[in-house]
Motif scaffolding. Structure first.
Motif, mmCIF file in Angstrom:
data_model
loop_
_atom_site.group_PDB
_atom_site.id
_atom_site.type_symbol
_atom_site.label_atom_id
_atom_site.label_comp_id
_atom_site.label_asym_id
_atom_site.label_seq_id
_atom_site.Cartn_x
_atom_site.Cartn_y
_atom_site.Cartn_z
ATOM 1 N N ARG A 108 54.807 34.880 16.413
ATOM 2 C CA ARG A 108 55.029 34.626 14.989
ATOM 3 C C ARG A 108 53.704 34.315 14.300
ATOM 4 O O ARG A 108 53.426 34.791 13.206
ATOM 5 N N ARG A 109 52.870 33.502 14.963
ATOM 6 C CA ARG A 109 51.562 33.165 14.398
ATOM 7 C C ARG A 109 50.661 34.399 14.343
ATOM 8 O O ARG A 109 49.936 34.599 13.372
ATOM 9 N N LEU A 110 50.707 35.236 15.392
ATOM 10 C CA LEU A 110 49.918 36.473 15.393
ATOM 11 C C LEU A 110 50.381 37.402 14.272
ATOM 12 O O LEU A 110 49.562 38.032 13.595
ATOM 13 N N GLU B 25 61.554 35.069 6.356
ATOM 14 C CA GLU B 25 62.041 34.058 7.303
ATOM 15 C C GLU B 25 60.959 33.702 8.328
ATOM 16 O O GLU B 25 61.127 33.899 9.529
ATOM 17 N N PRO B 26 59.839 33.144 7.847
ATOM 18 C CA PRO B 26 58.690 32.917 8.721
ATOM 19 C C PRO B 26 58.896 31.912 9.848
ATOM 20 O O PRO B 26 58.169 31.954 10.835
ATOM 21 N N THR B 27 59.872 31.015 9.728
ATOM 22 C CA THR B 27 60.029 29.976 10.753
ATOM 23 C C THR B 27 61.266 30.155 11.627
ATOM 24 O O THR B 27 61.554 29.298 12.461
ATOM 25 N N ARG C 166 56.829 25.272 14.005
ATOM 26 C CA ARG C 166 57.330 25.414 12.633
ATOM 27 C C ARG C 166 56.451 24.622 11.667
ATOM 28 O O ARG C 166 56.037 25.133 10.621
ATOM 29 N N LEU C 167 56.132 23.367 12.013
ATOM 30 C CA LEU C 167 55.278 22.541 11.156
ATOM 31 C C LEU C 167 53.876 23.138 11.022
ATOM 32 O O LEU C 167 53.309 23.151 9.925
ATOM 33 N N LEU C 168 53.327 23.643 12.127
ATOM 34 C CA LEU C 168 52.005 24.282 12.083
ATOM 35 C C LEU C 168 52.018 25.481 11.141
ATOM 36 O O LEU C 168 51.149 25.619 10.278
ATOM 37 N N LEU C 169 53.025 26.338 11.292
ATOM 38 C CA LEU C 169 53.102 27.539 10.465
ATOM 39 C C LEU C 169 53.271 27.182 8.986
ATOM 40 O O LEU C 169 52.619 27.772 8.120
ATOM 41 N N TRP D 217 41.920 30.005 13.715
ATOM 42 C CA TRP D 217 42.617 29.244 12.678
ATOM 43 C C TRP D 217 44.090 29.045 13.040
ATOM 44 O O TRP D 217 44.662 27.991 12.783
ATOM 45 N N MET D 218 44.700 30.049 13.675
ATOM 46 C CA MET D 218 46.113 29.955 14.073
ATOM 47 C C MET D 218 46.284 29.456 15.510
ATOM 48 O O MET D 218 47.355 29.576 16.089
ATOM 49 N N GLU D 219 45.192 28.906 16.063
ATOM 50 C CA GLU D 219 45.222 28.315 17.408
ATOM 51 C C GLU D 219 45.625 29.331 18.471
ATOM 52 O O GLU D 219 46.384 29.030 19.388
ATOM 53 N N LEU D 220 45.093 30.550 18.329
ATOM 54 C CA LEU D 220 45.374 31.631 19.276
ATOM 55 C C LEU D 220 44.113 32.124 19.989
ATOM 56 O O LEU D 220 44.174 33.123 20.711
#
Length: 183
Positions: free
Chosen positions: A139-141, A158-160, A168-171, A119-122
């Motif tokens: 950050r995604r992990l 501060e997630p981004t 940033r847009l994906l997150l 889902w997070m493209e990892l």
């Protein structure tokens, strides 16, 4: 879902937080904004149960974080500003480790971890050491680790910060998707 009422925190003569109150409903995205030193991190730390307030209260899902911290923390996910991954472990191994700390059922954990990594493209990085990932991938992990136990409320610090525009847009889209699911 999250309720903060007249929250105050003092460190000696320094008043870090003074009378902060807000409510965040299920499925709502709420931003806590202010300049450096305004007490945002202290408010977050109190709401997560890491710091005791001098006065006031914070609750998650109706559980007061000071009086019933275990119940509140069971339904709360936290994505801190700094990465919490174990760099020597793979992305998947980090998920299995953190999921076990959250008490996620072992039978469901591996499948849930793989689904969230996808889902997070990892997915292509599931077996790579986390220390070899880029900042955006870390950050995604870290977001995946914060939602493995399917929390009802999620706090992101501060997630981004430091992300390239595409990541940033994906997150942000993934955060909106989580909120649409009721978190």
């Amino acid at each position: 879902m999250i309720e903060v009422t007249n929250l105050t925190k003092s460190y000696g003569k320094v008043e870090a937080v003074r009378g902060v109150s807000f409510t965040v409903r299920s499925g709502e995205i709420y931003g806590l904004l202010g300049p450096n030193g305004a007490g945002k991190s202290t408010t977050i730390n109190i709401t997560c149960g890491l710091v005791r307030p001098s006065a006031g209260s914070a609750s998650v899902g109706g559980f007061d974080i000071a009086r019933d911290p275990i119940a509140a923390k069971r339904i709360l996910g936290v994505v801190p500003q700094q990465s919490v991954v174990v760099e020597e472990l793979s992305s998947l191994a980090n998920c299995l480790f953190f999921g076990s700390l959250y008490g996620v059922d072992r039978a469901a954990l591996r499948e849930r971890a793989r689904r969230l990594l996808d889902w997070m493209e990892l997915s292509d990085h599931a077996d790579k050491p986390a220390g070899a990932l880029s900042g955006g991938m870390l950050r995604r992990l870290t977001l995946v680790l914060g939602i493995l136990h399917e929390p009802k409320a999620l706090i992101l610090d501060e997630p981004t910060t430091g992300l390239d525009p595409q990541t940033r847009l994906l997150l942000l889209e993934k955060i909106r998707e989580i909120a649409r699911g009721g978190t």
